[in-house]
Each structure stands twice: as C-alpha cells, then as structure tokens.
Design a protein around this motif. Structure first.
Motif, PDB file in Angstrom:
ATOM      1  N   MET A   1      44.136  33.710  39.082  1.00  0.00           N
ATOM      2  CA  MET A   1      43.798  34.943  40.296  1.00  0.00           C
ATOM      3  C   MET A   1      43.750  35.765  39.679  1.00  0.00           C
ATOM      4  SD  MET A   1      43.643  35.117  43.994  1.00  0.00           S
ATOM      5  CE  MET A   1      43.730  36.367  45.384  1.00  0.00           C
ATOM      6  N   LEU A   2      44.791  36.666  39.172  1.00  0.00           N
ATOM      7  CA  LEU A   2      44.781  37.948  38.388  1.00  0.00           C
ATOM      8  C   LEU A   2      43.420  38.635  37.773  1.00  0.00           C
ATOM      9  CD1 LEU A   2      47.049  40.819  38.099  1.00  0.00           C
ATOM     10  CD2 LEU A   2      47.918  39.599  35.836  1.00  0.00           C
TER      11      LEU A   2
ATOM     12  N   LEU B   1      40.999  39.407  40.225  1.00  0.00           N
ATOM     13  CA  LEU B   1      41.173  40.143  40.419  1.00  0.00           C
ATOM     14  C   LEU B   1      40.589  41.465  39.520  1.00  0.00           C
ATOM     15  CD1 LEU B   1      44.033  39.867  42.693  1.00  0.00           C
ATOM     16  CD2 LEU B   1      41.786  40.106  43.556  1.00  0.00           C
ATOM     17  N   SER B   2      40.981  41.547  38.149  1.00  0.00           N
ATOM     18  CA  SER B   2      40.798  42.439  37.592  1.00  0.00           C
ATOM     19  C   SER B   2      39.496  42.270  36.667  1.00  0.00           C
ATOM     20  CB  SER B   2      41.324  41.626  35.617  1.00  0.00           C
ATOM     21  OG  SER B   2      43.393  41.955  35.808  1.00  0.00           O
TER      22      SER B   2
ATOM     23  N   ILE C   1      37.407  44.393  40.083  1.00  0.00           N
ATOM     24  CA  ILE C   1      38.630  45.496  40.562  1.00  0.00           C
ATOM     25  C   ILE C   1      38.684  46.224  39.565  1.00  0.00           C
ATOM     26  CG2 ILE C   1      40.428  46.896  41.885  1.00  0.00           C
ATOM     27  CD1 ILE C   1      41.101  43.798  43.592  1.00  0.00           C
TER      28      ILE C   1
ATOM     29  N   SER D   1      49.798  34.877  44.527  1.00  0.00           N
ATOM     30  CA  SER D   1      48.442  35.540  45.013  1.00  0.00           C
ATOM     31  C   SER D   1      48.672  37.222  45.171  1.00  0.00           C
ATOM     32  CB  SER D   1      47.422  35.166  46.272  1.00  0.00           C
ATOM     33  OG  SER D   1      47.613  33.938  46.119  1.00  0.00           O
TER      34      SER D   1
ATOM     35  N   ILE E   1      47.997  40.693  43.213  1.00  0.00           N
ATOM     36  CA  ILE E   1      46.791  42.270  44.087  1.00  0.00           C
ATOM     37  C   ILE E   1      48.204  42.967  43.917  1.00  0.00           C
ATOM     38  CG2 ILE E   1      47.434  43.003  45.723  1.00  0.00           C
ATOM     39  CD1 ILE E   1      46.487  40.567  47.315  1.00  0.00           C
TER      40      ILE E   1
ATOM     41  N   VAL F   1      47.319  44.273  39.601  1.00  0.00           N
ATOM     42  CA  VAL F   1      46.166  44.405  39.558  1.00  0.00           C
ATOM     43  C   VAL F   1      46.130  46.586  40.321  1.00  0.00           C
ATOM     44  CG1 VAL F   1      43.984  44.654  40.180  1.00  0.00           C
ATOM     45  CG2 VAL F   1      44.785  42.911  39.309  1.00  0.00           C
ATOM     46  N   SER F   2      46.907  46.027  41.066  1.00  0.00           N
ATOM     47  CA  SER F   2      46.962  47.938  41.508  1.00  0.00           C
ATOM     48  C   SER F   2      47.516  48.958  40.413  1.00  0.00           C
ATOM     49  CB  SER F   2      47.809  47.901  42.939  1.00  0.00           C
ATOM     50  OG  SER F   2      46.779  46.384  44.078  1.00  0.00           O
TER      51      SER F   2
END
Length: 395
Positions: A157-158, A161-162, A165, A217, A221, A224-225
């Motif tokens: 998941m990471l 997103l990477s 994003i 999850s 998030i 990544v933020s």
C-alpha cells in the motif's frame, strides 16, 4: 626444406590462436565468482548502506520498547489504555515541537502554517491517531499471527501511494527485496506458531482482520505524508502539527472511550515508570523517524522495522519466558538481507512531463519572419527586346 619442416611441425595459426585464447577464458571463468563477490562488496559494504541499517534498527528498538512496556502493563497490571499512552506522546510532541513553531517568524511561523494548510495536518494527524488505536484494538479480536501477516499489507500500500503521490519509481530489485522481507515475516509467524505464541483465537477474527488492514492503510497514508512533508518542508513542522492536532484528537477520543479504564488504574511508582518508559520510547520513535525517512524513504523504514517483533521476542525470553526457536534467527537474517538489497539501489523520481502548448504569439512571430524574408528578396525584372536579347535586372 627447413621452411617445409617448420610448416609441418608448427600448428596452424587458427589452432594457435584458439589455444592462446583458451587460457584467458579459463582464467576469466575462475575469476568470475571473485568479481561477483567484489561487486557485491562494493555495492553493499558502503557507509550509506550501513548507516541506513543502523538507523532502521534504532527505530525497531524504539518500537520494541513500546511493545514490551505495553505488554507488561497489560499482563502484570491489567492496564489497557492505548489512547492514554498515545495522548501522552502527542502531548510531548506538542510541548517540544509546537512550541518551537510558536517562536518562529515569517512564513514558517505557527500562524502562517495553520492559515495555509491546517486541514491537511488535521487529516494526517487523524490517520496517525486512528492507526495507533486500531492496531491495538485488533489484538482483542484476532490472533497475533493474523496481525503480523496482515500488517504487512501496509508495505505494498505504501509503495503504491509513493508511486502516485511521491512519483517514486521502483526497479526489479526493490520488488525482489520486498518479497524476501515478507518471506522473513512468514518465517517469523511460523516460529510463533511452533513456539505456541498464538495467544488464543480471538473473539471475532473477521473484525480483527479488518481492523488490521485498516490500520495498515492508515499507517501508509501517514508515512507517505510524513515523507513528503519532511523532504519538502521541515521535520519540525511535521512533528509540531502532528503534536498539536494529535493531542486534540486523542484527547477527545480518550475522554469518550477510555475514561472508565483510566479510573480503574491503581497508580503506583511501577505503573508510572512503565508509562514514562513507553512515552519516552514513542517520543524517540516519532522524533527520530523523520530523520531516517529523509535519508532513505518511508518504504525502506517500514521494511527496517519488521525486525521490531523479533527484538520484542528476544526480550520476552527473559521477561515473559517465551519459548525460543531457531526460526527466529533465520527470519531475522532473511529480513535483514531483503532490507539491505532494497537499500542497495536507490529509487528514482519521475519528472512531470509538460506537454508543449501552442501559442498565438509563436504563429505571429513565424508570419512576421516570413514577411521579413519576402521584403528582403530582390525583385527580378525580365525584359525581351527585338534582338532576342534577354535583359535581367534586379531592384
């Protein structure tokens, strides 16, 4: 005769060349493993790799400290207050890092940050608070094995997103390294089953598994933020804002869901010491993780902290009398090999592709250039006379 004898006794030129070339090929074949080892040594035995490994394992030790103190509070003193423990951590972040933002001036001041992007930090803090609460809550419904396995869902998941994003682009070796790390986690889970660390079957496995996936999850998030903010803004800003909004959110949730549990605590110096140790480990983890993420990435950090469960187990051998299994050593080695491979090759960042936009100015300039060329072209006049003579003149 001598020339003929020499010609007969000497081998053909092609055979001599083949014989001469055979020896270097055998030597090259023999030295290829040495070259491979030298290449691996040059690739892996660098200061950057060792620094990344050391920093990642320091984070694992911080997580180990939080896990051991929480388990000690739950097993020995029957204290189950995950939100209270999180609230103390966020409050410490508020005291240290938000206070630092208060004394800043200009665009980096607390007021300017709140005015420009307060709602973004509120979302990040909400994801972080609920991830911490949800993963602890999942232990009440499912087994330790399910938590360890499903929590690995946060890594792909990471990475996804990477990719979208942060525009991170991975190579084949990164996917292989992640697969090796997950194999190490599977080995660790097998060791838990063999050593009897299942810790029951849980009251509702489905609810517990859903909570683990949700927590993974939310952690993705949050991480990544964190990577985006740390690499583009500042570490102090991230920790200060998470401390501010995390204190507010966890404080409200604490008052709603855990006020009865807090009233049941029979405080003494040992419980206070365990709470203090947990808070210091968690504060160290939050303060130190942005430093490691800035050097590496959120994905590599999550691979590094897979060993935290193993450190907790090794301490549990003395504190909680866990049964030892050699598979734990095997799983540790496998995870470290995968983590080292992942860090050996850096990811690249995709550059945004800008499409060329047609503009009327460019067309006007082209037309103007054509007009200029027309004006510079000399006029040609052709005249015919009676004597069939052609006169050509240019004006």
């Amino acid at each position: 005769m001598e020339e003929a004898a020499a010609a007969v006794g000497a081998p053909p030129p092609a055979a001599a060349a083949a014989a001469a070339g055979a020896e270097p090929s055998l030597g090259a074949t023999a030295s290829s493993p040495r070259r491979l080892l030298a290449l691996l040594r040059a690739k892996l035995c660098t200061w950057h790799i060792w620094k990344t490994i050391i920093l990642g394992q320091m984070l694992s030790l911080f997580i180990c400290g939080t896990a051991v103190t929480s388990q000690y509070l739950a097993d020995k003193y029957r204290v189950n207050t995950p939100m209270l423990q999180s609230f103390i951590n966020y409050f410490l972040l508020l005291l240290v890092y938000t206070t630092m933002l208060v004394f800043r001036t200009g665009s980096d001041s607390l007021w300017q940050i709140l005015k420009q992007r307060w709602w973004k930090y509120m979302i990040v803090a909400l994801a972080d608070v609920e991830a911490n609460y949800t993963i602890v809550k999942a232990y009440q419904y499912t087994t330790l094995t399910s938590v360890q396995l499903l929590d690995c869902f946060g890594i792909p998941m990471l990475m996804a997103l990477s990719w979208f994003i942060l525009r991170a682009r991975y190579r084949l070796i990164h996917f292989v390294a992640v697969a090796i790390c997950l194999l190490g986690v599977g080995t660790m889970v097998g060791a838990d089953i063999l050593s009897g660390r299942q810790e029951g079957e849980g009251s509702d496995v489905v609810i517990g598994d859903v909570l683990v996936l949700l927590a993974a999850s939310l952690y993705a998030i949050s991480n990544v933020s964190e990577e985006y903010i740390v690499k583009n803004l500042s570490r102090v800003e991230f920790l200060g804002m998470v401390g501010l909004f995390g204190t507010i959110i966890s404080g409200l949730q604490l008052a709603i869901v855990e006020h009865k549990e807090i009233m049941k605590i029979q405080w003494n110096w040992k419980i206070a010491l365990l709470f203090t140790a947990f808070a210091l480990c968690m504060f160290g983890l939050y303060s130190f993780m942005p430093v490691v993420i800035k050097v590496t990435s959120a994905t590599s950090v999550n691979l590094a902290i897979l060993t935290s469960d193993l450190y907790s187990f090794f301490l549990g051998l003395f504190l909680f009398l866990h049964k030892f299994s050699g598979l734990y050593i095997v799983s540790f080695v496998i995870i470290m090999v995968g983590f080292t491979l992942y860090c050996s090759t850096p990811t690249r960042t995709a550059e945004p592709t800008a499409l060329p936009q047609p503009s009327s100015t460019g067309l006007d300039n082209a037309a103007l250039k054509l007009e200029e060329n027309d004006g510079e072209t000399p006029a040609v006049t052709v005249q015919f006379t009676r004597g069939e003579t052609v006169l050509v003149s240019t004006n």
